[in-house]
Scaffold this motif. Structure first.
Motif, PDB file in Angstrom:
ATOM      1  N   THR A 364      16.693  17.804  -0.564  1.00 13.39           N
ATOM      2  CA  THR A 364      15.725  17.254   0.384  1.00 13.39           C
ATOM      3  C   THR A 364      16.105  17.562   1.828  1.00 13.39           C
ATOM      4  OG1 THR A 364      15.139  15.461  -1.136  1.00 13.39           O
ATOM      5  CG2 THR A 364      14.654  15.120   1.209  1.00 13.39           C
ATOM      6  N   ARG A 383      18.355   8.860   4.696  1.00 12.26           N
ATOM      7  CA  ARG A 383      19.221   9.910   4.168  1.00 12.26           C
ATOM      8  C   ARG A 383      20.498   9.321   3.565  1.00 12.26           C
ATOM      9  NH1 ARG A 383      23.017  14.446   6.875  1.00 12.26           N
ATOM     10  NH2 ARG A 383      23.313  15.645   4.962  1.00 12.26           N
ATOM     11  N   LEU A 386      19.974   8.591  -0.049  1.00 10.02           N
ATOM     12  CA  LEU A 386      19.753   9.691  -0.984  1.00 10.02           C
ATOM     13  C   LEU A 386      21.057  10.058  -1.683  1.00 10.02           C
ATOM     14  CD1 LEU A 386      17.487  12.014   1.216  1.00 10.02           C
ATOM     15  CD2 LEU A 386      16.778  10.854  -0.890  1.00 10.02           C
ATOM     16  N   SER A 390      21.112  16.907   0.636  1.00  6.41           N
ATOM     17  CA  SER A 390      20.150  16.611   1.703  1.00  6.41           C
ATOM     18  C   SER A 390      20.671  17.107   3.042  1.00  6.41           C
ATOM     19  CB  SER A 390      19.880  15.107   1.787  1.00  6.41           C
ATOM     20  OG  SER A 390      21.045  14.407   2.184  1.00  6.41           O
TER      21      SER A 390
END
Length: 433
Positions: A364, A383, A386, A390
């Motif tokens: 991502t 973030r 996650l 990423s």
């Protein structure tokens, strides 16, 4: 490894680089010796050929020590550390740059003979030289190509010493070299014929190479996306040979006709990526603001649309979400059966995906403008939740809608790079594995 001449080296390098043909790359040769090699690489890949004209900026007292480099289009890369250590004054820098700019302009005009420069924005670019000695010129070329908007850079050469490959690898996305032999003293020692390439040969080779335009900004086919028992209007664009298709999830108060998403979609199409833009909500639903922020419902609809897309094309899907659409994209990607291989968020609200963020498996990329401070803070928090690969990219000077000149094209370049770098290879494994 010994090469007969640059033609031999180019054919062998072209065979090694054939796997990049589906990316629709642009091949750039470093004049002068790199152009005959690049000519054969471009022929092997069916790619357009151009030159990358770079001039290193040398410290006046040590010309071999570069404090920066310049390229066409006003691209300028400066090492502030070397400027500081060399105690260079602004007038010193200006004098060197002025002289090198004049030489750069002369050479570019001479080599191209009136042909326009290739547009590198959002493209995979393969930079080719006949060999790498120190890596300084190759690294400078990669930096200039990156500044010109390339999404992915592959530096390729027939031969190079290990330390130079490490230097170039720090600035290129990938480095391809046929041989890195011990006892390397010069590039020429690995060629039987290493005679100088004249300017006239560079001009002739460029003239022989047809310029294939970037994949056209084609009008997409009007489609009706089947999702949740509805038929939602959309537009599906699949450039010839597309290796992936990006499904757009628009934000609150927007639709498939969002000018910002359509600009990004056009840039993705030029890079050879397919796109699907469709309306997540019906006109009646859009009138009720509760639907706009119903992330679970939007994610379910997006997942259903992705399944519908899979019945029409076998290429792997990815998501590009904006604003609340980014939350819907991440929530859909968190589904246990999601086929999505990558997600990009532009000015998104990934925080609205809540606990589902931890279930996202697709790599991502979060893109936020530096002046969109509240959303930037929310993206940093999201973030941290996650668990997949990423990255947070900040576009300097951009606000929430990326309306500043060049800001959306920078978003496009970042997105193309992410979607291309993570695209599954034939056989099902993601790129880079």
């Amino acid at each position: 490894m010994l090469f007969t001449d640059r033609d031999d080296a180019g054919r062998r390098l072209g065979a090694e680089l054939a796997r990049y043909a589906p990316d629709r790359p642009v091949v750039l040769g470093l004049p002068r010796g790199g152009v005959p090699v690049a000519f054969h690489v471009a022929h092997a890949l069916g790619a357009p050929l151009d030159v990358i004209v770079v001039r290193k900026l040398g410290v006046p007292s040590q010309p071999e020590l570069a404090f920066g480099a310049i390229g066409e289009g006003g691209v300028r890369v400066i090492s502030e550390d070397i400027v500081r250590r060399g105690r260079l004054r602004p007038q010193d820098i200006a004098a060197v740059e002025e002289a090198e700019q004049a030489e750069l302009t002369r050479r570019a005009a001479r080599y191209r003979a009136g042909r326009p420069q290739e547009d590198l924005r959002g493209r995979t670019v393969i930079v080719v030289d006949d060999g790498i000695a120190t890596g300084a010129t190759a690294a400078a070329a990669c930096r200039v190509v990156r500044a010109q908007g390339a999404a992915r850079i592959v530096m390729a050469a027939p031969v190079a010493p290990p330390d130079a490959l490490a230097r170039v690898g720090a600035v290129a996305d990938e480095v391809v070299c046929l041989g890195s032999p011990p006892g390397f003293s010069s590039v020429g020692q690995w060629y039987r014929d290493f005679s100088q390439t004249p300017d006239e040969e560079v001009v002739a080779l460029l003239a022989q190479s047809p310029r294939r335009p970037a994949p056209a900004e084609r009008a997409g086919a009007e489609v009706e996306v089947e999702a949740a028992g509805l038929r939602l209007p959309g537009e599906l664009t699949l450039p010839t040979g597309a290796g992936a298709v990006v499904v757009f999830a628009h934000g609150s108060g927007s639709s498939r006709r969002s000018p910002r998403n359509r600009l990004v979609a056009a840039d993705l199409n030029r890079a050879g990526l397919g796109t699907l833009l469709f309306d997540l909500l019906t006109p009646a639903e859009e009138a009720d603001r509760r639907h706009v922020f119903d992330i679970a419902a939007l994610a379910a609809r997006l997942a259903a649309a992705t399944h519908w897309l899979g019945t029409r094309t076998p290429v792997p899907p990815a998501y590009f979400g904006a604003s609340t659409g980014a939350a819907a994209a991440l929530a859909a990607a968190a589904g246990p059966d999601s086929p999505v291989y990558a997600v990009v968020s532009r000015g998104g609200r990934p925080d609205l995906a809540g606990s589902l963020l931890a279930g996202v498996r697709a790599p991502t990329l979060l893109i936020v403008g530096s002046r969109d401070r509240q959303v930037l803070a929310l993206n940093r928090e999201a973030r941290a939740r996650l668990r997949c690969e990423s990255r947070l990219e900040i576009v300097e000077g951009a606000t929430h809608l990326f309306e500043e000149p060049g800001a959306l094209h920078e978003v496009s370049a970042l997105a193309v790079h992410w979607f291309t770098a993570h695209r599954p290879r034939p056989g099902g494994s993601p790129a880079g594995e």
